[in-house]
Design a protein around this motif. Structure first.
Motif, PDB file in Angstrom:
ATOM      1  N   PHE A   1       0.955  -1.194   0.204  1.00 16.25           N
ATOM      2  CA  PHE A   1      -0.059  -0.001  -0.041  1.00 16.25           C
ATOM      3  C   PHE A   1       0.790   1.193  -0.023  1.00 16.25           C
ATOM      4  N   SER A   2       0.478   2.336  -0.551  1.00 16.26           N
ATOM      5  CA  SER A   2       1.213   3.549  -0.731  1.00 16.26           C
ATOM      6  C   SER A   2       1.016   4.219   0.492  1.00 16.26           C
ATOM      7  N   LYS A   3       2.002   5.309   0.661  1.00 18.13           N
ATOM      8  CA  LYS A   3       2.063   6.216   1.747  1.00 18.13           C
ATOM      9  C   LYS A   3       0.601   6.797   1.767  1.00 18.13           C
ATOM     10  N   ASN A   4       0.034   7.135   2.814  1.00 21.34           N
ATOM     11  CA  ASN A   4      -1.376   8.054   3.148  1.00 21.34           C
ATOM     12  C   ASN A   4      -2.460   7.034   2.803  1.00 21.34           C
ATOM     13  N   THR A   5      -2.243   5.802   2.666  1.00 18.20           N
ATOM     14  CA  THR A   5      -3.531   5.124   2.321  1.00 18.20           C
ATOM     15  C   THR A   5      -4.339   4.904   3.572  1.00 18.20           C
ATOM     16  N   THR A   6      -5.666   5.151   3.425  1.00 20.36           N
ATOM     17  CA  THR A   6      -6.406   4.634   4.754  1.00 20.36           C
ATOM     18  C   THR A   6      -6.889   3.448   4.577  1.00 20.36           C
ATOM     19  N   LEU A   7      -6.486   2.576   5.530  1.00 21.03           N
ATOM     20  CA  LEU A   7      -6.868   1.367   5.732  1.00 21.03           C
ATOM     21  C   LEU A   7      -8.323   1.057   6.194  1.00 21.03           C
ATOM     22  N   LEU A   8      -8.870   1.946   7.006  1.00 17.00           N
ATOM     23  CA  LEU A   8     -10.059   2.127   7.513  1.00 17.00           C
ATOM     24  C   LEU A   8     -10.453   3.324   7.785  1.00 17.00           C
ATOM     25  N   GLU A   9     -11.530   3.897   7.409  1.00 14.22           N
ATOM     26  CA  GLU A   9     -12.132   5.224   7.663  1.00 14.22           C
ATOM     27  C   GLU A   9     -12.828   5.335   8.819  1.00 14.22           C
ATOM     28  N   ILE A  10     -12.660   6.434   9.361  1.00 12.16           N
ATOM     29  CA  ILE A  10     -13.802   6.624  10.487  1.00 12.16           C
ATOM     30  C   ILE A  10     -15.091   6.554  10.198  1.00 12.16           C
ATOM     31  N   GLY A  11     -15.950   5.743  11.081  1.00  7.82           N
ATOM     32  CA  GLY A  11     -17.630   5.792  10.563  1.00  7.82           C
ATOM     33  C   GLY A  11     -17.413   4.436   9.901  1.00  7.82           C
ATOM     34  N   LYS A  12     -16.553   3.567   9.548  1.00  5.21           N
ATOM     35  CA  LYS A  12     -17.004   2.378   8.663  1.00  5.21           C
ATOM     36  C   LYS A  12     -16.807   1.317   9.736  1.00  5.21           C
ATOM     37  N   LYS A  13     -17.355   0.359   9.373  1.00  5.84           N
ATOM     38  CA  LYS A  13     -17.117  -1.023   9.947  1.00  5.84           C
ATOM     39  C   LYS A  13     -16.018  -1.558   9.571  1.00  5.84           C
ATOM     40  N   ALA A  14     -15.104  -2.163  10.502  1.00  7.95           N
ATOM     41  CA  ALA A  14     -14.079  -2.863  10.218  1.00  7.95           C
ATOM     42  C   ALA A  14     -13.984  -4.432  10.049  1.00  7.95           C
ATOM     43  N   LYS A  15     -13.587  -4.721   8.960  1.00  6.54           N
ATOM     44  CA  LYS A  15     -13.645  -6.138   8.578  1.00  6.54           C
ATOM     45  C   LYS A  15     -12.377  -7.002   8.606  1.00  6.54           C
ATOM     46  N   SER A  16     -11.357  -6.189   8.859  1.00  9.05           N
ATOM     47  CA  SER A  16     -10.178  -7.027   8.444  1.00  9.05           C
ATOM     48  C   SER A  16      -9.062  -6.671   9.494  1.00  9.05           C
ATOM     49  N   MET A  17      -8.047  -7.650  10.004  1.00  9.95           N
ATOM     50  CA  MET A  17      -6.868  -7.339  10.850  1.00  9.95           C
ATOM     51  C   MET A  17      -5.716  -6.988   9.778  1.00  9.95           C
ATOM     52  N   PHE A  18      -4.636  -6.236  10.141  1.00 10.93           N
ATOM     53  CA  PHE A  18      -3.537  -5.783   9.534  1.00 10.93           C
ATOM     54  C   PHE A  18      -2.237  -6.335  10.223  1.00 10.93           C
ATOM     55  N   TYR A  19      -1.329  -6.866   9.502  1.00  6.41           N
ATOM     56  CA  TYR A  19      -0.186  -6.957  10.066  1.00  6.41           C
ATOM     57  C   TYR A  19       0.836  -6.275   9.312  1.00  6.41           C
ATOM     58  N   ILE A  20       1.688  -5.355   9.895  1.00  7.29           N
ATOM     59  CA  ILE A  20       2.717  -4.467   9.137  1.00  7.29           C
ATOM     60  C   ILE A  20       3.725  -5.287   9.007  1.00  7.29           C
ATOM     61  N   HIS A  21       4.078  -5.795   7.900  1.00  4.41           N
ATOM     62  CA  HIS A  21       5.184  -6.603   7.685  1.00  4.41           C
ATOM     63  C   HIS A  21       6.343  -5.656   7.574  1.00  4.41           C
ATOM     64  N   LYS A  22       6.332  -4.479   6.888  1.00  5.88           N
ATOM     65  CA  LYS A  22       7.088  -3.492   6.556  1.00  5.88           C
ATOM     66  C   LYS A  22       6.408  -2.183   6.379  1.00  5.88           C
ATOM     67  N   GLY A  23       6.825  -1.375   7.164  1.00  3.57           N
ATOM     68  CA  GLY A  23       6.015   0.194   7.095  1.00  3.57           C
ATOM     69  C   GLY A  23       5.580   0.519   8.453  1.00  3.57           C
ATOM     70  N   LEU A  24       4.816   1.491   8.421  1.00  5.15           N
ATOM     71  CA  LEU A  24       4.268   2.244   9.549  1.00  5.15           C
ATOM     72  C   LEU A  24       2.982   2.661   9.325  1.00  5.15           C
ATOM     73  N   ALA A  25       2.103   2.405  10.486  1.00  6.22           N
ATOM     74  CA  ALA A  25       0.529   2.835  10.300  1.00  6.22           C
ATOM     75  C   ALA A  25       0.036   3.518  11.760  1.00  6.22           C
ATOM     76  N   ARG A  26      -0.860   4.410  11.815  1.00  2.00           N
ATOM     77  CA  ARG A  26      -1.310   4.690  13.014  1.00  2.00           C
ATOM     78  C   ARG A  26      -2.860   4.319  12.996  1.00  2.00           C
ATOM     79  N   ALA A  27      -3.595   4.377  14.352  1.00  2.00           N
ATOM     80  CA  ALA A  27      -4.901   4.413  14.648  1.00  2.00           C
ATOM     81  C   ALA A  27      -5.116   5.567  15.073  1.00  2.00           C
ATOM     82  N   TYR A  28      -6.027   6.231  14.636  1.00  2.00           N
ATOM     83  CA  TYR A  28      -6.458   7.568  15.155  1.00  2.00           C
ATOM     84  C   TYR A  28      -7.905   7.861  15.191  1.00  2.00           C
ATOM     85  N   TYR A  29      -8.175   8.939  15.924  1.00  2.00           N
ATOM     86  CA  TYR A  29      -9.668   9.540  15.902  1.00  2.00           C
ATOM     87  C   TYR A  29      -9.635  10.995  16.159  1.00  2.00           C
TER      88      TYR A  29
END
Length: 188
Positions: A31-59
């Motif tokens: 996935f490219s930088k700045n990709t949104t894996l889950l938008e606020i207000g959407k139902k989560a359906k997946s779990m993610f394992y960051i093999h290489k990279g950096l993500a954040r959960a935010y609100y």
């Protein structure tokens, strides 16, 4: 071997059928930088394992973007409350860097766990570690100085200070960018 399977196998012995069934639901994507894996207000359906990279959960709180937690090389991220309740997530998941990610559908994973006690057992242990980690985070916010929280963050997320924008780090630590700059400069 798939790093998720390796991790689960290190925690509990998984039989060949469990490994095969689990491997069939795991997907890999870049996935490219700045990709949104889950938008606020959407139902989560997946779990993610960051093999290489950096993500954040935010609100958002009072109109401010607040970083709740990070996931960096070899760590999981997901909107667990939404996965568990089926309700829309009040958190989003955003990629800070281009990332190589393994991911799996939560419903398919639940079905796998229902079929394989060894997989369910490994999941329970991983969940227990996550609860302990969250307890440490709560205690750090209540009892530790910003410098102590910064040091804990560096241990938990090795190399993050060179890879993550300062405002996300400050938000995660519950402080200002100025305070983080002072810590980095050795002036508190």
């Amino acid at each position: 071997m798939n790093p998720i399977l390796t991790l689960f196998g290190q925690i509990a012995a998984l039989d060949d059928k469990a490994l095969t069934d689990f491997s069939q639901i795991i997907r890999f994507d870049h996935f490219s930088k700045n990709t949104t894996l889950l938008e606020i207000g959407k139902k989560a359906k997946s779990m993610f394992y960051i093999h290489k990279g950096l993500a954040r959960a935010y609100y958002y709180h009072d109109g401010k973007d607040v970083t709740d937690y990070f996931a960096i090389d070899g760590q999981f991220i997901g909107a667990v409350p939404s996965l568990f309740t089926g309700q829309p997530s009040h958190k989003g998941i955003h990629l800070i860097e281009a990332s190589d990610i393994y991911h799996f559908d939560a419903a398919a994973f639940e079905a796998c766990c229902a079929k394989h006690h060894s997989l369910e057992h490994a999941t329970r242990i991983i969940t227990s570690y996550a609860l302990l980690d969250e307890q440490e985070r709560i205690e750090s916010l209540r009892f530790y100085s910003v410098k102590e929280r910064y040091d804990l963050m560096e241990k938990k997320y090795p190399g993050i200070t060179n890879r993550c924008p300062l405002h996300y780090i400050a938000s995660y630590l519950g402080t200002t960018q100025v305070s983080i700059s002072r810590i980095r400069a050795g002036v508190q």
